[in-house]
Design a protein around this motif. Structure first.
Motif, PDB file in Angstrom:
ATOM      1  N   ARG A 146      42.299  75.650  91.958  1.00  0.00           N
ATOM      2  CA  ARG A 146      43.506  75.507  91.139  1.00  0.00           C
ATOM      3  C   ARG A 146      44.443  74.435  91.706  1.00  0.00           C
ATOM      4  NH1 ARG A 146      42.954  78.883  87.284  1.00  0.00           N
ATOM      5  NH2 ARG A 146      41.640  80.715  87.605  1.00  0.00           N
ATOM      6  N   GLU A 147      44.495  74.321  93.038  1.00  0.00           N
ATOM      7  CA  GLU A 147      45.274  73.250  93.651  1.00  0.00           C
ATOM      8  C   GLU A 147      44.708  71.889  93.248  1.00  0.00           C
ATOM      9  OE1 GLU A 147      45.750  73.780  97.862  1.00  0.00           O
ATOM     10  OE2 GLU A 147      45.791  75.959  97.641  1.00  0.00           O
ATOM     11  N   ILE A 148      43.379  71.789  93.298  1.00  0.00           N
ATOM     12  CA  ILE A 148      42.733  70.519  92.933  1.00  0.00           C
ATOM     13  C   ILE A 148      43.011  70.186  91.479  1.00  0.00           C
ATOM     14  CG2 ILE A 148      40.499  69.404  92.604  1.00  0.00           C
ATOM     15  CD1 ILE A 148      39.520  70.911  95.092  1.00  0.00           C
ATOM     16  N   THR A 149      42.961  71.203  90.612  1.00  0.00           N
ATOM     17  CA  THR A 149      43.262  70.979  89.203  1.00  0.00           C
ATOM     18  C   THR A 149      44.673  70.425  89.027  1.00  0.00           C
ATOM     19  OG1 THR A 149      41.775  72.762  88.495  1.00  0.00           O
ATOM     20  CG2 THR A 149      43.497  72.105  86.950  1.00  0.00           C
ATOM     21  N   SER A 150      45.631  70.997  89.772  1.00  0.00           N
ATOM     22  CA  SER A 150      47.019  70.527  89.676  1.00  0.00           C
ATOM     23  C   SER A 150      47.149  69.086  90.141  1.00  0.00           C
ATOM     24  CB  SER A 150      47.936  71.437  90.502  1.00  0.00           C
ATOM     25  OG  SER A 150      47.938  72.757  89.980  1.00  0.00           O
ATOM     26  N   TYR A 151      46.460  68.722  91.252  1.00  0.00           N
ATOM     27  CA  TYR A 151      46.513  67.349  91.740  1.00  0.00           C
ATOM     28  C   TYR A 151      45.866  66.378  90.759  1.00  0.00           C
ATOM     29  CZ  TYR A 151      48.397  68.674  96.260  1.00  0.00           C
ATOM     30  OH  TYR A 151      49.213  69.124  97.251  1.00  0.00           O
ATOM     31  N   ILE A 152      44.763  66.808  90.130  1.00  0.00           N
ATOM     32  CA  ILE A 152      44.113  65.949  89.128  1.00  0.00           C
ATOM     33  C   ILE A 152      45.077  65.691  87.974  1.00  0.00           C
ATOM     34  CG2 ILE A 152      42.292  65.886  87.368  1.00  0.00           C
ATOM     35  CD1 ILE A 152      40.452  67.307  89.347  1.00  0.00           C
ATOM     36  N   ASN A 153      45.769  66.742  87.550  1.00  0.00           N
ATOM     37  CA  ASN A 153      46.724  66.577  86.451  1.00  0.00           C
ATOM     38  C   ASN A 153      47.852  65.624  86.822  1.00  0.00           C
ATOM     39  OD1 ASN A 153      45.328  68.290  84.753  1.00  0.00           O
ATOM     40  ND2 ASN A 153      46.411  70.112  85.447  1.00  0.00           N
ATOM     41  N   LEU A 154      48.348  65.722  88.057  1.00  0.00           N
ATOM     42  CA  LEU A 154      49.402  64.808  88.500  1.00  0.00           C
ATOM     43  C   LEU A 154      48.888  63.372  88.579  1.00  0.00           C
ATOM     44  CD1 LEU A 154      51.041  67.049  91.246  1.00  0.00           C
ATOM     45  CD2 LEU A 154      52.163  66.206  89.167  1.00  0.00           C
ATOM     46  N   ALA A 155      47.626  63.233  88.979  1.00  0.00           N
ATOM     47  CA  ALA A 155      47.025  61.893  89.019  1.00  0.00           C
ATOM     48  C   ALA A 155      46.906  61.316  87.614  1.00  0.00           C
ATOM     49  CB  ALA A 155      45.656  61.955  89.684  1.00  0.00           C
ATOM     50  N   VAL A 156      46.604  62.166  86.642  1.00  0.00           N
ATOM     51  CA  VAL A 156      46.514  61.714  85.254  1.00  0.00           C
ATOM     52  C   VAL A 156      47.857  61.155  84.786  1.00  0.00           C
ATOM     53  CG1 VAL A 156      46.210  62.493  82.858  1.00  0.00           C
ATOM     54  CG2 VAL A 156      44.604  63.233  84.625  1.00  0.00           C
ATOM     55  N   ILE A 157      48.947  61.840  85.188  1.00  0.00           N
ATOM     56  CA  ILE A 157      50.280  61.356  84.819  1.00  0.00           C
ATOM     57  C   ILE A 157      50.535  59.984  85.442  1.00  0.00           C
ATOM     58  CG2 ILE A 157      52.754  61.814  84.978  1.00  0.00           C
ATOM     59  CD1 ILE A 157      51.200  63.572  83.025  1.00  0.00           C
ATOM     60  N   SER A 204      48.216  54.192  92.531  1.00  0.00           N
ATOM     61  CA  SER A 204      48.622  55.511  93.036  1.00  0.00           C
ATOM     62  C   SER A 204      47.645  56.593  92.561  1.00  0.00           C
ATOM     63  CB  SER A 204      50.037  55.849  92.557  1.00  0.00           C
ATOM     64  OG  SER A 204      50.966  54.908  93.043  1.00  0.00           O
ATOM     65  N   ALA A 205      47.214  56.487  91.316  1.00  0.00           N
ATOM     66  CA  ALA A 205      46.256  57.455  90.782  1.00  0.00           C
ATOM     67  C   ALA A 205      44.935  57.370  91.542  1.00  0.00           C
ATOM     68  CB  ALA A 205      46.029  57.207  89.291  1.00  0.00           C
ATOM     69  N   ILE A 206      44.498  56.153  91.835  1.00  0.00           N
ATOM     70  CA  ILE A 206      43.235  55.970  92.573  1.00  0.00           C
ATOM     71  C   ILE A 206      43.321  56.621  93.944  1.00  0.00           C
ATOM     72  CG2 ILE A 206      41.789  54.225  93.714  1.00  0.00           C
ATOM     73  CD1 ILE A 206      42.365  52.405  91.267  1.00  0.00           C
ATOM     74  N   ILE A 207      44.451  56.464  94.636  1.00  0.00           N
ATOM     75  CA  ILE A 207      44.626  57.079  95.969  1.00  0.00           C
ATOM     76  C   ILE A 207      44.510  58.590  95.873  1.00  0.00           C
ATOM     77  CG2 ILE A 207      46.312  57.487  97.809  1.00  0.00           C
ATOM     78  CD1 ILE A 207      47.400  54.645  97.264  1.00  0.00           C
ATOM     79  N   LEU A 208      45.157  59.174  94.888  1.00  0.00           N
ATOM     80  CA  LEU A 208      45.106  60.634  94.719  1.00  0.00           C
ATOM     81  C   LEU A 208      43.679  61.122  94.456  1.00  0.00           C
ATOM     82  CD1 LEU A 208      48.278  61.708  92.711  1.00  0.00           C
ATOM     83  CD2 LEU A 208      47.520  62.554  94.919  1.00  0.00           C
ATOM     84  N   TYR A 209      42.980  60.460  93.549  1.00  0.00           N
ATOM     85  CA  TYR A 209      41.614  60.869  93.230  1.00  0.00           C
ATOM     86  C   TYR A 209      40.701  60.779  94.451  1.00  0.00           C
ATOM     87  CZ  TYR A 209      42.645  61.049  88.232  1.00  0.00           C
ATOM     88  OH  TYR A 209      43.154  61.372  87.010  1.00  0.00           O
ATOM     89  N   LYS A 210      40.848  59.737  95.232  1.00  0.00           N
ATOM     90  CA  LYS A 210      39.995  59.581  96.423  1.00  0.00           C
ATOM     91  C   LYS A 210      40.303  60.647  97.463  1.00  0.00           C
ATOM     92  CE  LYS A 210      38.593  54.759  96.110  1.00  0.00           C
ATOM     93  NZ  LYS A 210      38.492  53.470  96.822  1.00  0.00           N
ATOM     94  N   LYS A 211      41.574  61.023  97.596  1.00  0.00           N
ATOM     95  CA  LYS A 211      41.929  62.091  98.525  1.00  0.00           C
ATOM     96  C   LYS A 211      41.303  63.420  98.094  1.00  0.00           C
ATOM     97  CE  LYS A 211      44.491  59.832 101.457  1.00  0.00           C
ATOM     98  NZ  LYS A 211      44.063  59.692 102.866  1.00  0.00           N
ATOM     99  N   ILE A 212      41.264  63.635  96.793  1.00  0.00           N
ATOM    100  CA  ILE A 212      40.633  64.866  96.279  1.00  0.00           C
ATOM    101  C   ILE A 212      39.147  64.857  96.594  1.00  0.00           C
ATOM    102  CG2 ILE A 212      40.064  66.164  94.183  1.00  0.00           C
ATOM    103  CD1 ILE A 212      42.699  65.063  92.981  1.00  0.00           C
ATOM    104  N   LEU A 213      38.488  63.721  96.391  1.00  0.00           N
ATOM    105  CA  LEU A 213      37.048  63.629  96.620  1.00  0.00           C
ATOM    106  C   LEU A 213      36.685  63.721  98.098  1.00  0.00           C
ATOM    107  CD1 LEU A 213      36.134  60.848  94.031  1.00  0.00           C
ATOM    108  CD2 LEU A 213      35.474  63.256  93.926  1.00  0.00           C
ATOM    109  N   ASP A 214      37.656  63.442  98.966  1.00  0.00           N
ATOM    110  CA  ASP A 214      37.396  63.551 100.413  1.00  0.00           C
ATOM    111  C   ASP A 214      37.227  65.009 100.842  1.00  0.00           C
ATOM    112  OD1 ASP A 214      37.393  60.867 100.821  1.00  0.00           O
ATOM    113  OD2 ASP A 214      39.500  60.731 101.434  1.00  0.00           O
ATOM    114  N   LYS A 215      37.666  65.932 100.017  1.00  0.00           N
ATOM    115  CA  LYS A 215      37.532  67.351 100.363  1.00  0.00           C
ATOM    116  C   LYS A 215      36.095  67.798 100.160  1.00  0.00           C
ATOM    117  CE  LYS A 215      41.544  66.810 101.265  1.00  0.00           C
ATOM    118  NZ  LYS A 215      41.806  66.640 102.713  1.00  0.00           N
TER     119      LYS A 215
END
Length: 659
Positions: free
Chosen positions: A205-216, A225-236
């Motif tokens: 659910r945390e990842i879902t929230s971060y994905i949504n913020l990246a979409v914004i 900025s969106a690319i940085i967020l997505y890559k941080k998510i994929l690092d998990k």
């Protein structure tokens, strides 16, 4: 950017926490094994609860299995009368069918679940179902209905403790605001959702929230900025279950789009292909359209028009298959751009007209005003109050207003009773009026059908006269005309009546049979037998109801026999009914039908059709027992020896002409 830095700070802070995913996976498997054990050994309500739990577990593993367990939970919970679990099972089925793109079936299950939850006064479940219905409308691009339902859920969960249901509701509302280009409002909602996810401690659910913020960030054109967020998510370290795989595929897909927007085409192609390499569950196939759109646009920009056309058309095909209107509009726009760039202006214009037309239907100019009205509507607040129980803070004022409330309830009850009596009286009077009008219409139809028989009878009689004249049989022609004048007189005497006395109907039949005897040169034998009681009562019957049946027996049964034949008419009482039997020893219905089929196509026999229609109208007028049917007669060699026609008319109310 200040808000963005806040989100990024939280993201790094949570990186250490989400590293425990493997332990959570083992715990999830242990829970599944426990549920399977209960499901296997129990035969009571515990089995239903285990089946529901297994359906929730398999939503991240295998949706077909999840569907099977949800169906089982629904049946078992209803069998054991656990209506709360029954409502949740219906809701679960609605969710499964919603993601299967079966919107009608999903809406049906949600509607049933909401009704049961309302009966159980489970307001928490009602709000969760409202959230699901909001998502269903959102997927169908009905944003007004979606916003209305999601706002109801939002106001209910607003002051409630963090829960999975609250997180889902917030995410769905945030996504809707982003689709409506209200990014600031969307960020606020997603921030609330992130706080709830952190309190719950659920990684997905945390990842879902971060994905949504990246979409914004993407929608705000902050692509880097969106690319940085997505890559941080994929690092998990994301697990291999369905939820994480879909999140990973979403990240790849959105990275491809963001790289495309900053014209780094090689990186865009790499991530788009990575997204396609993750096989989507069948419930999420529709989302692949976005990946093909990105590929098509990349190939279009780098000049590979063949691949561009292939991918863009594939995106449109998927969007149309799942009827996702927003995706269809995007695909039309892309194909417009493709044809314009390849100088195919005719097709470019066609796609331009398509997306502008669909876009105007989807969001009209007044929709922004409607959003504000829905958000601030007092109706939503009232529904929110209806969901919640009375708050403890108002308990102190309860005694002070008890007497007033009782008086108000008493007055409202009186008013309600008066309104109910008025409504019932109006409905009753209206039904009487409609029934009388329907009766008048039916009588008019009956009269029209009866009138239809007059020209039919006259036409057949004139044919008989014509036949005698052509044969130079003056005597028979004279007799025929004499009988014909009698029949015309009888018809005219009764021309204004839908119902006449039985004896008048029999007089007409006798004249008609005499006419037919002349035509058949006395090869027709006719007998009439009337029950003395019926003869004395002489009840009313529908005008010209018997003559067409007798005519049917003569024309189709006897006329085709060279040696002629016999027709009998028997009228008797049977219980409260008038039973009429017309029997002939003709060629039988089967042979008569063959002869009829051999006649020219323009020939249409109206006798039987007319009689059946009149019987149907009589049934609508209250004569429920009115019937008309046939019986085929056979000899000992199983050969046709005639037909028996039976007409049933109720005697009740038949002595009064007005009835």
């Amino acid at each position: 950017m200040k808000l963005y830095n806040k989100h990024l700070y939280w993201f790094f802070l949570l990186s250490a926490i989400v590293a425990i995913s493997q332990a959570q996976t083992k715990k999830s498997v242990a829970k599944r094994d426990s549920l399977l054990t209960i499901y296997t050994i129990c035969e009571d309500i515990e089995q239903a609860k285990a089946s529901y739990g297994l359906s929730l577990y398999y939503k991240d593993v295998d949706m077909d299995t999840s569907l099977q367990y949800a169906e089982t939970a629904k049946k078992l919970s209803l069998l054991h009368r656990d209506y709360g679990l029954y409502a949740r099972s219906l809701k679960r089925l609605g969710v499964i069918y919603m993601y299967s793109e079966d919107a009608d079936l999903a809406h049906n299950y949600f509607k049933r679940a909401k009704r049961i939850a309302n009966d159980e006064k489970d307001y928490f479940l009602i709000a969760d179902i409202q959230s699901d219905i909001g998502l269903l409308y959102q997927r169908g691009s009905d944003y007004k209905e979606s916003l209305s339902n999601l706002m109801e859920a939002y106001y209910f969960f607003k002051d409630k403790e963090p829960s999975v249901e609250k997180h889902k509701s917030l995410n769905r509302l945030g996504i809707l605001y982003s689709k409506l280009d209200k990014n600031n409002r969307s960020v606020d909602i997603f921030t609330e959702a992130l706080d709830v996810a952190i309190c719950l401690g659920e990684k997905d659910r945390e990842i879902t929230s971060y994905i949504n913020l990246a979409v914004i960030q993407t929608q705000s054109k902050n692509f880097e900025s969106a690319i940085i967020l997505y890559k941080k998510i994929l690092d998990k370290n994301l697990d291999d279950n369905l939820t994480y795989q879909n999140q990973k595929r979403t990240c790849y897909n959105n990275l491809a789009f963001n790289y495309y927007k900053i014209k780094q085409y090689d990186s865009s192609l790499i991530y788009a292909k990575k997204s396609l390499n993750i096989k989507p569950d069948k419930l999420f196939d529709s989302r692949v359209a976005q990946t093909y759109r990105t590929l098509g646009n990349v190939y279009l920009d780098i000049g590979d028009y063949k691949k561009a056309a292939s991918n863009l058309n594939r995106a449109l095909s998927i969007a149309e298959e799942y009827n996702i209107k927003t995706a269809i509009i995007d695909a039309y726009k892309d194909l417009y751009r493709y044809h314009k760039k390849t100088e195919n202006y005719k097709d470019a214009l066609a796609y331009y007209e398509k997306f502008t037309s669909l876009e105007s239907k989807l969001l009209d100019n007044s929709f922004s005003e409607q959003i504000s009205k829905i958000e601030s509507s007092k109706v939503i607040e009232q529904k929110d109050v209806a969901y919640a129980s009375l708050s403890k803070e108002k308990a102190e004022d309860k005694k002070e207003f008890e007497s007033d409330i009782g008086r108000i309830i008493w007055i409202m009850s009186i008013i309600l009773i008066i309104i109910l009596i008025t409504v019932v009286f109006y409905i009753y009077r209206n039904r009487l009026y409609l029934a009388e009008k329907q009766k008048q219409i039916s009588i008019m139809k009956l009269f029209a059908l009866r009138s239809q028989m007059n020209p039919h009878f006259i036409f057949n009689t004139i044919n008989g006269v014509q036949n005698s004249i052509l044969k130079s049989d003056k005597f028979n022609a004279y007799n025929y005309l004499s009988k014909f004048s009698q029949s015309i007189r009888l018809i005219l005497d009764n021309s204004n009546d839908s119902f006449i006395r039985l004896q008048k109907e029999l007089d007409l039949i006798k004249v008609y049979v005499d006419l037919e005897k002349i035509r058949f040169r006395n090869k027709l034998d006719f007998t009439l037998k009337v029950d003395p009681i019926i003869e004395e009562q002489n009840p009313y019957v529908p005008a010209m109801i018997l003559q067409p049946i007798v005519e049917n027996s003569i024309i189709h049964g006897i006329s085709n026999k060279p040696e002629g034949g016999h027709v009998s008419l028997i009228i008797m009482a049977s219980n409260d009914n008038l039973k009429v039997i017309i029997e002939d020893n003709g060629i039988g219905r089967k042979e008569a039908q063959k002869i009829k089929m051999s006649k020219p196509k323009g020939f249409i026999g109206i006798t039987s059709i007319n009689t059946k229609q009149r019987i149907e109208i009589l049934a609508k007028l209250g004569y429920k027992d009115a019937r008309y049917y046939f019986e085929d007669l056979f000899d000992e060699n199983d050969e046709a020896k005639g037909t028996r026609s039976i007409l049933i008319l109720p005697l009740k109310n038949m002595y009064d002409k007005n009835n």
